[in-house]
Design a protein around this motif. Structure first.
Motif, PDB file in Angstrom:
ATOM      1  N   VAL A   1       0.843  -1.203   0.000  1.00 29.25           N
ATOM      2  CA  VAL A   1       0.000   0.000   0.000  1.00 29.25           C
ATOM      3  C   VAL A   1       0.878   1.253   0.000  1.00 29.25           C
TER       4      VAL A   1
ATOM      5  N   LEU B   1      -3.310   5.547   0.960  1.00 23.78           N
ATOM      6  CA  LEU B   1      -4.335   5.005   1.856  1.00 23.78           C
ATOM      7  C   LEU B   1      -5.515   5.960   1.977  1.00 23.78           C
TER       8      LEU B   1
ATOM      9  N   GLY C   1      -5.266   1.183  -0.915  1.00 22.66           N
ATOM     10  CA  GLY C   1      -5.623   0.523   0.327  1.00 22.66           C
ATOM     11  C   GLY C   1      -6.657   1.382   1.034  1.00 22.66           C
TER      12      GLY C   1
END
Lengths: 421, 292
Positions: free
Chosen positions: A192, A195, A251
């Motif tokens: 990731v 985010l 993510g």
């Protein structure tokens, strides 16, 4: 004719209700936890329990919500306590007598918790308390408990309520601050970089998110591209989730209670997001997989416990024994890991009472403060901490092919980026 | 563009759900002059009844839906017949009638909790296979599309029922002037009872359509009820077309504010708009008669 039609409608409605009621009896067993696990003490689910504390050698009070928005989790905790008391009573009780139980349903609200603790302390004169799993409610009632000199073992995971300097409060589970670093480490492992986050605005989730943001600030590999709030009482997050996805994260983190998180995950998947979703311990709730279905695959979360699909899949003999007892009593495995925490909390309290040899609050408090005990959450050592904690750190799990497995096991057997979109 | 389409569909789904409740609120207000607080929990109960048929007993979805709507229609009629009418016949003040609907609402909620417990119940997917379809580059839940289609069909059907059938005409006549309608041979009690039944059936339909998305849960109605009131007020309380448009407006407003401004402000803005309407244009978008 009119009366006949009305009679038919009334009869149909009643039959429907009765049939539905009959067929849901098995399900209801898990939520009410009445006859099958009834201790010899009072086990009413209401506040007007009729038992007298004087009949028992030790009386445990419990406040929690078996109604309201966190009823699923609250009921699991309630069941866990009842089960532990039953277990102790079947094995002779404590201090030479049986253990009593008093309960007040606080509906999961703070004002309910304050009423509940007042009732349990002043009306029922309980000897010890097991708290709700809602940390905000524990914190709101901490002064009352401290003033009454009644030891309380809490099941909420927010570190804050054990940072108040209270000496009668203890925790049966590691706090959720310990989950932040492993969770961010898992984000890095799967790759990731961007985010998005949605945080349910209750005390537990906002504080847990604060620990994650602290770790993220020291993790330059991950950029927080979107941070949105989910307000308490909402049930549709289409706009908010779309806003997050519009920032193209690879993510998504959701911190929410299990009941809301299951719907959020489902709605997020329906919007076309197929990547990893990160969450707190509430994601171990089995309903997450029931509600989100296949959409639950690719969820990574930290938790002290993760309920397996059957007792045979338990991680230890102690866990297997607990799950078998629970299943025998309630007809199914716990709906939430709060049942584990409550079972542990009750065992901690009663073990301390047994070792202290008295129900005296200050003596039991001092005994817990030095207690070393193996519980479902691990080898607990209260003497290693000076604030009522007994464990630290969290396990990281992933939902893969419909099952919750350890993230480390998943990484050994699969490409960690399997669910990256 | 794809974001806009996602939001539009999400907002329409919400708006249609609110619309089912707002319609019932307006129908009942128009027919009897009372506010009704049972709608949201009838939505919840209807979802549970369908869950029982479809999710527990495994009946086909269409059969489950028809049975549930029929049962809830009966429940609505019974509420009117056994409680509301008795209070009206005793010349109870309006506030007592409204309070009785709050009491019934709480009873329904508790009944649902006793029968189905307090847990969320997973409503099985109505469609097999993938849960979403692609519209251009946008992924849309099949059940969301079904919700919009069924809600719109129900609203159009209600329009034709009220305007093109004898019974619908009787209902409108009774709503306008009960005494005159009674003199013309219309059974006013029966039409009011039917209105409560239709309102309950609409609520049930709304509950069934959102259940796959929000699960069957004993408190799901509470989360929707206030927005449907806001929709009815913005549209013009008592005007059924206003109820639909107002509810769609609220659903879209809530969704777009959440996406383009902040999720933290969406409740504040939705209810702020409602207050503005109540002060500046209390008759709502469709000029409902709300003045004394």
């Amino acid at each position: 004719m009119k009366k006949r039609v009305l009679s038919v409608i009334l009869a149909a409605t009643m039959v429907m209700g009765l049939l539905a009621g009959c067929s849901s009896v098995e399900e209801a067993e898990s939520s009410a936890a009445e006859e099958t696990t009834e201790t010899e003490s009072s086990s009413d689910t209401s506040s007007d329990s009729s038992s007298s504390s004087g009949e028992y050698s030790y009386v445990i009070g419990h406040y929690g919500g078996i109604t309201g928005t966190t009823a699923t989790v609250g009921t699991a905790g309630y069941n866990g306590i009842q089960l532990a008391i039953q277990y102790w009573n079947d094995n002779g009780g404590v201090l030479g007598g049986q253990i009593g139980f008093e309960f007040y349903d606080d509906g999961g609200t703070t004002e309910g918790a304050v009423k509940a603790v007042t009732y349990l302390l002043e009306e029922k004169n309980v000897d010890g308390l097991i708290s709700s799993q809602l940390s905000g409610n524990i914190q709101a009632t901490g002064d009352q408990v401290e003033a009454a000199q009644v030891p309380e073992v809490g099941t909420g995971m927010n570190p804050a309520w054990l940072e108040q300097g209270w000496t009668y409060l203890f925790r049966s589970v590691p706090n959720n601050a310990g989950g932040a670093q492993p969770l961010v480490d898992a984000m890095l492992t799967v790759g990731v970089t961007d985010l998005g986050a949605m945080i349910y605005q209750d005390d537990g989730n906002t504080s847990a998110w604060a620990y994650v943001t602290e770790v993220l600030e020291n993790t330059p590999e991950i950029t927080l591209v979107a941070e949105e709030q989910a307000m308490v009482g909402e049930s549709d997050w289409t706009g908010t989730l779309t806003s997050i996805l519009n920032k193209n994260p690879n993510g998504v983190l959701i911190f929410a209670q299990g009941e809301q998180a299951s719907l959020m995950i489902k709605q997020l998947r329906e919007l076309g997001y197929e990547g990893y979703i990160f969450g707190p311990e509430t994601f171990s709730l089995p309903d997450i997989r029931n509600v989100a279905g296949d959409g639950a695959n690719g969820i990574i979360f930290f938790a002290p416990h993760c309920i397996p699909d059957s007792a045979d899949e338990a991680n230890s003999e102690a866990e297997q024994e607990f799950l078998e007892l629970y299943e025998a009593a309630y007809g199914e495995l716990p709906a939430s890991d709060v049942a584990y925490r409550a079972w542990d909390a009750t065992n901690i309290l009663l073990t301390a009472v047994e070792q202290a040899g008295t129900a005296d609050g200050p003596t039991v408090r001092d005994t817990i403060a030095n207690l070393k005990i193996d519980i479902l959450a691990g080898s607990a050592d209260f003497s290693a901490y000076d604030n009522g904690e007994c464990l630290s750190g969290q396990q990281i799990y992933i939902t893969h092919e419909g099952k919750n497995i350890l993230f480390s096991t998943f990484c050994e057997e699969n490409d960690p980026s399997l669910y990256m979109q | 563009m794809s974001t806009f389409i996602s939001l539009l569909i999400g907002g329409l789904v919400l708006g249609c759900t609110y619309g089912m409740l707002s319609l019932g609120l307006s129908l009942i207000y128009q027919a009897s002059g009372f506010m009704n607080f049972t709608q949201a929990n009838l939505l919840m109960f209807g979802a549970f009844v369908c869950y029982q048929f479809f999710g527990v007993w495994g009946l086909p979805f269409v059969i489950s839906l028809i049975l549930s709507v029929a049962i809830m229609f009966g429940v609505g009629c019974l509420i009117e017949r056994l409680v509301i009418r008795r209070l009206v016949e005793k010349h109870a003040k309006n506030v007592y009638v409204v309070l009785s609907t709050i009491a019934i609402s709480i009873i329904i909620e508790n009944l649902a909790m006793l029968i189905w417990n307090s847990r969320q119940h997973y409503f099985p997917s109505i469609f097999s296979g993938s849960s979403s379809v692609k519209i251009g580059s946008v992924s849309v839940g099949k059940e969301s599309l079904l919700c919009i289609v069924v809600a719109l069909v129900a609203m159009v059907a209600l329009h034709f029922f009220l305007n093109k059938t004898k019974f619908g005409t009787a209902m409108r006549a009774a709503a306008m002037n009960k005494t005159a309608a009674s003199c013309m041979g219309i059974n006013v009690n029966r039409t009011i009872s039917m209105t409560y039944g239709i309102a309950a059936a609409l609520a049930c339909l709304g509950g069934i359509l959102i259940a796959p998305k929000m699960t069957a849960y004993y408190q799901v109605g509470n989360q929707i009820s206030m927005k449907s009131f806001a929709g009815a007020v913005i549209g013009g309380y008592g005007n059924i077309y206003g109820a639909i448009v107002g509810a769609l407006f609220v659903g879209l407003l809530e969704t777009f504010v959440g996406a383009y401004i902040s999720s933290a402000y969406k409740e504040l803005i939705v209810y702020g708009v409602m207050i503005v309407f109540m002060i500046v244009k209390p008759s709502g978008l469709f000029n409902a008669k709300v003045y004394e």
